[in-house]
Design a protein around this motif. Structure first.
Motif, PDB file in Angstrom:
ATOM      1  N   ALA A  25       8.280   1.640  -7.603  1.00 22.03           N
ATOM      2  CA  ALA A  25       8.638   2.935  -9.128  1.00 22.03           C
ATOM      3  C   ALA A  25       8.852   4.426  -8.857  1.00 22.03           C
ATOM      4  CB  ALA A  25       7.572   2.456  -9.733  1.00 22.03           C
ATOM      5  N   GLY A  26       9.063   4.741  -7.673  1.00 25.81           N
ATOM      6  CA  GLY A  26       9.981   5.289  -6.725  1.00 25.81           C
ATOM      7  C   GLY A  26       8.917   5.493  -5.664  1.00 25.81           C
ATOM      8  N   VAL A  27       7.927   5.064  -6.005  1.00 25.56           N
ATOM      9  CA  VAL A  27       6.380   5.173  -4.713  1.00 25.56           C
ATOM     10  C   VAL A  27       7.030   4.370  -3.398  1.00 25.56           C
ATOM     11  CG1 VAL A  27       4.638   5.257  -4.166  1.00 25.56           C
ATOM     12  CG2 VAL A  27       4.774   5.856  -6.229  1.00 25.56           C
TER      13      VAL A  27
ATOM     14  N   LEU B 105       1.055  -1.117   0.109  1.00 20.12           N
ATOM     15  CA  LEU B 105       0.027  -0.032   0.125  1.00 20.12           C
ATOM     16  C   LEU B 105       0.739   1.868  -0.068  1.00 20.12           C
ATOM     17  CD1 LEU B 105      -3.265   0.513   0.407  1.00 20.12           C
ATOM     18  CD2 LEU B 105      -2.898   0.978   2.546  1.00 20.12           C
ATOM     19  N   PRO B 106       0.936   2.116  -0.759  1.00 21.50           N
ATOM     20  CA  PRO B 106       1.719   3.431  -0.428  1.00 21.50           C
ATOM     21  C   PRO B 106       1.087   3.564   0.126  1.00 21.50           C
ATOM     22  CG  PRO B 106      -0.585   3.686  -2.320  1.00 21.50           C
ATOM     23  CD  PRO B 106      -0.590   2.638  -2.134  1.00 21.50           C
ATOM     24  N   ALA B 107       2.363   4.480   0.392  1.00 23.34           N
ATOM     25  CA  ALA B 107       2.563   6.160   1.484  1.00 23.34           C
ATOM     26  C   ALA B 107       2.148   7.004   1.251  1.00 23.34           C
ATOM     27  CB  ALA B 107       3.789   6.520   2.423  1.00 23.34           C
ATOM     28  N   LEU B 108       0.539   7.592   2.466  1.00 20.80           N
ATOM     29  CA  LEU B 108       0.083   8.796   1.580  1.00 20.80           C
ATOM     30  C   LEU B 108       0.363  10.061   3.088  1.00 20.80           C
ATOM     31  CD1 LEU B 108      -3.300   6.807   0.738  1.00 20.80           C
ATOM     32  CD2 LEU B 108      -1.833   7.823  -1.180  1.00 20.80           C
ATOM     33  N   THR B 109       1.100  11.068   2.169  1.00 17.17           N
ATOM     34  CA  THR B 109       0.528  11.985   2.670  1.00 17.17           C
ATOM     35  C   THR B 109      -0.812  12.825   3.359  1.00 17.17           C
ATOM     36  OG1 THR B 109      -0.226  14.078   1.070  1.00 17.17           O
ATOM     37  CG2 THR B 109       2.303  12.913   1.272  1.00 17.17           C
ATOM     38  N   LYS B 110      -0.977  13.630   4.182  1.00 16.13           N
ATOM     39  CA  LYS B 110      -2.143  14.365   4.372  1.00 16.13           C
ATOM     40  C   LYS B 110      -3.369  14.466   4.164  1.00 16.13           C
ATOM     41  CE  LYS B 110      -0.152  15.651   9.341  1.00 16.13           C
ATOM     42  NZ  LYS B 110       0.096  17.137  10.038  1.00 16.13           N
ATOM     43  N   ALA B 111      -2.971  14.492   2.415  1.00 16.52           N
ATOM     44  CA  ALA B 111      -3.615  15.169   1.638  1.00 16.52           C
ATOM     45  C   ALA B 111      -4.110  14.210   0.976  1.00 16.52           C
ATOM     46  CB  ALA B 111      -3.204  16.410   0.726  1.00 16.52           C
ATOM     47  N   GLY B 112      -3.726  13.011   0.974  1.00 11.57           N
ATOM     48  CA  GLY B 112      -4.262  11.478   0.356  1.00 11.57           C
ATOM     49  C   GLY B 112      -3.163  11.304  -1.555  1.00 11.57           C
ATOM     50  N   ASP B 113      -1.497  12.403  -0.885  1.00  8.37           N
ATOM     51  CA  ASP B 113      -1.435  11.789  -1.928  1.00  8.37           C
ATOM     52  C   ASP B 113      -0.547  11.227  -1.440  1.00  8.37           C
ATOM     53  OD1 ASP B 113      -2.214  14.088  -3.684  1.00  8.37           O
ATOM     54  OD2 ASP B 113      -0.919  15.923  -2.747  1.00  8.37           O
ATOM     55  N   GLN B 114       0.639  10.116  -2.781  1.00  7.71           N
ATOM     56  CA  GLN B 114       1.404   9.159  -2.575  1.00  7.71           C
ATOM     57  C   GLN B 114       3.108   9.475  -2.408  1.00  7.71           C
ATOM     58  OE1 GLN B 114       0.884   7.192  -6.107  1.00  7.71           O
ATOM     59  NE2 GLN B 114      -0.643   5.638  -5.582  1.00  7.71           N
TER      60      GLN B 114
ATOM     61  N   THR C  96       6.901   9.940  -2.487  1.00  8.42           N
ATOM     62  CA  THR C  96       7.767   9.424  -3.109  1.00  8.42           C
ATOM     63  C   THR C  96       9.037   9.377  -1.935  1.00  8.42           C
ATOM     64  OG1 THR C  96       7.836  11.106  -4.448  1.00  8.42           O
ATOM     65  CG2 THR C  96       6.529   9.435  -5.545  1.00  8.42           C
ATOM     66  N   PHE C  97      10.052   8.396  -2.249  1.00 14.12           N
ATOM     67  CA  PHE C  97      10.754   8.830  -1.877  1.00 14.12           C
ATOM     68  C   PHE C  97      12.199  10.206  -2.505  1.00 14.12           C
ATOM     69  CE2 PHE C  97      10.623   4.336  -2.278  1.00 14.12           C
ATOM     70  CZ  PHE C  97      11.129   3.819  -0.654  1.00 14.12           C
ATOM     71  N   LYS C  98      12.034  10.645  -3.949  1.00 15.68           N
ATOM     72  CA  LYS C  98      12.460  11.409  -3.710  1.00 15.68           C
ATOM     73  C   LYS C  98      12.341  13.050  -3.290  1.00 15.68           C
ATOM     74  CE  LYS C  98      14.076  14.516  -8.329  1.00 15.68           C
ATOM     75  NZ  LYS C  98      13.537  15.521  -7.234  1.00 15.68           N
ATOM     76  N   SER C  99      10.982  12.727  -3.179  1.00 19.20           N
ATOM     77  CA  SER C  99      10.463  13.857  -2.946  1.00 19.20           C
ATOM     78  C   SER C  99      10.065  14.314  -1.525  1.00 19.20           C
ATOM     79  CB  SER C  99       8.599  14.524  -3.249  1.00 19.20           C
ATOM     80  OG  SER C  99       7.868  13.323  -2.753  1.00 19.20           O
ATOM     81  N   TRP C 100      10.453  13.271  -0.722  1.00 21.92           N
ATOM     82  CA  TRP C 100      10.442  13.316   0.485  1.00 21.92           C
ATOM     83  C   TRP C 100      11.890  13.399   1.030  1.00 21.92           C
ATOM     84  CZ3 TRP C 100       5.907  12.493   4.052  1.00 21.92           C
ATOM     85  CH2 TRP C 100       6.834  12.275   5.465  1.00 21.92           C
ATOM     86  N   LEU C 101      12.820  13.220   0.409  1.00 19.93           N
ATOM     87  CA  LEU C 101      14.179  13.004   1.121  1.00 19.93           C
ATOM     88  C   LEU C 101      14.826  14.553   0.643  1.00 19.93           C
ATOM     89  CD1 LEU C 101      16.037   9.654   0.110  1.00 19.93           C
ATOM     90  CD2 LEU C 101      15.326  10.444   2.056  1.00 19.93           C
TER      91      LEU C 101
END
Length: 212
Positions: free
Chosen positions: A190-192, A87-96, A98-103
């Motif tokens: 796939a980066g998620v 199950l993809p990790a989701l932000t509070k806004a419900g967006d998936q 990604t490793f890149k955006s998080w880091l």
């Protein structure tokens, strides 16, 4: 020629007839069929009862259904994240996530909550090597279900409800919580950032996972 007595009696009879009340008669009521317009439909009692039931249930069922359906759905476990599925990790806004955006947006040592398996709040941890740790820590306290915040100064997860404490891996170090925080694997899909169930031995205790 009539006698005087006969004349008197005739006069009395005529006078008495003047005081007789007219006969009382009940007013005539038109028959029921005459009260409605000719050709109009008049439902009988059985049809009226059926129509009333349709009106009552037609209004009640949507209202009852609107209340009952969400209540019943509350007790049905959510799909996804069960069995061996990810199950993809989701932000509070419900967006998936990604490793890149998080880091790109989180520093070393960051511990922040995302939505994990079964919708539970789960910590993503950025390690010293600037990588997301390969497991997430469920933030739901094993005592009474409060969300446990990370206390950076104490280097512990400390529950504000009843004082339970967990070390930096989520292992319980102080009650009243009876068990350590649940774990979930993190994989790259796939980066998620993707959570998968942790079903093997809990490395912190050497025991089978209680949340399995």
């Amino acid at each position: 020629m009539p006698s005087r007595r006969t004349a008197v009696l005739a006069a009395l009879a005529a006078t008495a007839s003047a005081f007789v009340a007219p006969s009382l008669q009940a007013p005539k009521v038109a028959p029921r069929h005459a009260l409605v317009e000719e050709g109009a439909f008049v439902p009988d009692m059985e049809r009226r009862n059926i129509m009333n039931l349709i009106l009552v249930f037609g209004g009640a069922l949507p209202a009852v259904g609107g209340l009952a359906i969400p209540y019943l759905l509350f007790f049905i476990p959510r799909g996804g994240g069960g069995g061996g599925g990810g199950l993809p990790a989701l932000t509070k806004a419900g967006d998936q996530v990604t490793f890149k955006s998080w880091l790109d947006s989180h520093q070393v040592g960051s511990r922040e909550l995302v939505q994990g398996l079964k919708g539970d709040a789960t910590y993503l941890i950025v390690d010293d090597n600037k990588q997301i740790r390969d497991y997430g820590i469920n933030a739901v306290c094993t005592h009474l279900g409060c969300v446990v915040p990370w206390n950076k100064a104490a280097n512990k997860y400390m529950c504000p409800c009843h004082g339970s404490q967990y070390d930096e891996t989520g292992k319980v170090v102080r009650g009243p919580a009876p068990l350590s925080l649940a774990l979930a694997h993190i994989t790259d899909n796939a980066g998620v950032v993707t959570f998968t169930p942790w079903t093997e031995t809990d490395f912190r205790t050497g025991l089978n996972p209680w949340w399995k």
